[in-house]
Enzyme design. Structure first.
Site, short mmCIF file in Angstrom:
data_model
loop_
_atom_site.label_atom_id
_atom_site.label_comp_id
_atom_site.label_asym_id
_atom_site.label_seq_id
_atom_site.Cartn_x
_atom_site.Cartn_y
_atom_site.Cartn_z
CG HIS A 12 -0.32 0.29 2.52
ND1 HIS A 12 0.58 -0.58 3.10
CD2 HIS A 12 -0.43 1.34 3.36
CE1 HIS A 12 0.98 -0.07 4.25
NE2 HIS A 12 0.39 1.09 4.43
N GLY A 14 3.60 1.58 -2.06
CA GLY A 14 4.22 1.71 -3.38
C GLY A 14 3.39 2.63 -4.27
N GLY A 17 -0.02 0.69 -5.14
CA GLY A 17 -0.79 0.44 -3.93
C GLY A 17 -1.32 1.72 -3.30
CB SER A 108 4.83 -6.30 -15.13
OG SER A 108 5.68 -5.86 -16.16
CB SER A 109 3.28 -5.05 -20.28
OG SER A 109 4.41 -4.23 -20.09
CB CYS A 110 7.97 -7.66 -18.34
SG CYS A 110 7.76 -8.25 -16.65
CE1 TYR A 137 8.36 -7.77 -10.45
CE2 TYR A 137 7.73 -7.32 -12.73
CZ TYR A 137 7.53 -7.16 -11.37
OH TYR A 137 6.47 -6.38 -10.93
CE LYS A 141 4.58 -9.01 -10.07
NZ LYS A 141 3.63 -8.83 -8.96
CB THR A 165 0.77 -0.19 -20.38
OG1 THR A 165 1.82 0.12 -21.30
CG2 THR A 165 0.11 1.08 -19.90
CG ASN A 166 5.90 1.37 -20.05
OD1 ASN A 166 6.62 0.55 -19.54
ND2 ASN A 166 5.77 1.48 -21.36
CG LEU A 167 1.35 1.45 -14.22
CD1 LEU A 167 1.10 0.67 -12.93
CD2 LEU A 167 0.04 1.94 -14.81
CG HIS A 180 10.53 2.52 -15.22
ND1 HIS A 180 9.78 2.21 -14.11
CD2 HIS A 180 11.19 1.38 -15.55
CE1 HIS A 180 9.97 0.94 -13.79
NE2 HIS A 180 10.82 0.42 -14.64
CD1 TRP A 203 21.31 7.90 -22.78
CD2 TRP A 203 21.17 5.67 -22.66
NE1 TRP A 203 22.25 7.49 -21.87
CE2 TRP A 203 22.18 6.11 -21.77
CE3 TRP A 203 20.90 4.31 -22.74
CZ2 TRP A 203 22.93 5.24 -20.99
CZ3 TRP A 203 21.64 3.43 -21.95
CH2 TRP A 203 22.64 3.88 -21.09
#
Length: 316
Positions: A12, A14, A17, A108-110, A137, A141, A165-167, A180, A203
């Site tokens: 909670h 993070g 959370g 996660s999308s990974c 990871y 998941k 997706t990417n949050l 990120h 980059w």
């Protein structure tokens, strides 16, 4: 769902959370339970069993995980695999044993194969090999998704998995070494602005495409899964729209008010050319995102400025 329903949110504090907690409070939910890692070690099976037996929440939302960037995943593969499996297995199995009917697992999308067709559909799970830099990871998941699916199948309980997706958003990680792309850019552009609008070096070529979702929208999706019984075991959660890294940089530059140049270091790698999620399943059952990217970045930058004293000075 009754706003007095007892809901336990693992993780909670993070980014995800805390957003779920915030959205639930806003909607009038009053019986929320959260424990810090010092109060409850989710890797400790005995402690998790005892906690859930004692608290008996009606719903468990699993937003807890050991997370990190490519470097951390690469350097500590065993910890990323084992600790994530311990955390989620303890929560899932203890919830089943405690008779908890509803469990929402966040991933996660990974989890999808490295070379899966775009946009990523839920049925692409386990159809090919994973991205090697975060496979440990991702494997953890995937086992969580499959455990929840098995419980649905065998015990007919409402255990569902949501894959974001990417949050980005409030309580994001703005450390330039481990963050990120979006929060890192916010910090870079802000510090360059403060440094007489010095150039910002980024980059790659700026051509890869990425999808982003404001974390409060992710929290809204979790609440939607909480308040409805979703017919399938796995759902992608995203905006269903992507932009180039170059467009992202220009948007962040505008929001921060940086007036200098953007310099693209083409010697550096670009990464995957595109990573977009198919979010039609969530849309079909009645949920879609509401925060457009520029608005979300504005809110995130405002939060960054309010909390800037918590971030260490980084020399440009």
């Amino acid at each position: 769902m009754d706003t007095n329903t007892k809901i336990y949110i693992a993780g909670h504090r993070g980014m995800v959370g805390s957003a779920v907690w915030r959205v639930l409070e806003k909607k009038g939910y009053t019986n929320l339970v959260g424990k810090t890692s010092k109060e409850l070690d989710l890797k400790d099976q005995v402690a998790v069993v005892a906690f859930l037996e004692k608290e008996k929440p009606a719903v468990v939302i699993d937003a807890a995980a050991r997370v990190g960037g490519i470097l951390a995943n690469n350097d500590f593969p065993y910890q990323f695999l084992m600790e994530n499996m311990q955390i989620q297995n303890n929560l899932i199995d203890s919830s089943l044993k405690a008779g908890i009917e509803k469990f929402i697992f966040l991933g996660s999308s990974c989890i999808y194969p490295k070379f899966a067709p775009q946009p990523l559909k839920e049925e692409y799970l386990l159809t090919d090999s994973l991205e090697p830099t975060n496979e440990w990871y991702a494997l953890a998941k995937i086992t969580g998704v499959k455990a929840c699916q098995a419980i649905r199948k065998q015990f007919n309980k409402d255990y569902v998995s949501l894959m974001p997706t990417n949050l980005y958003g409030h309580f994001d990680n703005f450390d330039l070494q481990t963050s990120h792309v979006l929060p890192a850019m916010i910090r870079k552009f802000h510090e360059a602005k403060e440094n007489n609008n010095s150039d910002v070096v980024l980059w790659g070529s700026g051509t890869p495409m990425r999808e982003f979702l404001f974390v409060d929208d992710m929290a809204e999706a979790v609440v939607y899964a909480l308040e409805n019984e979703l017919p399938e075991y796995l759902y992608n959660v995203g905006s269903g729209k992507d932009i180039t890294i170059k467009e992202l940089a220009e948007t962040i530059q505008k929001v921060t008010g940086h007036q200098g140049q953007i310099v693209w270091d083409a010697e550096k790698p670009d990464g995957t050319p595109r990573k977009l999620m198919d979010v039609s399943k969530m849309k079909d059952i009645g949920w879609q995102y509401s925060t457009e990217l520029k608005e979300g970045i504005e809110q995130t930058y405002a939060w960054f400025l309010e909390n800037i004293e918590n971030f260490k000075e980084v020399k440009m």
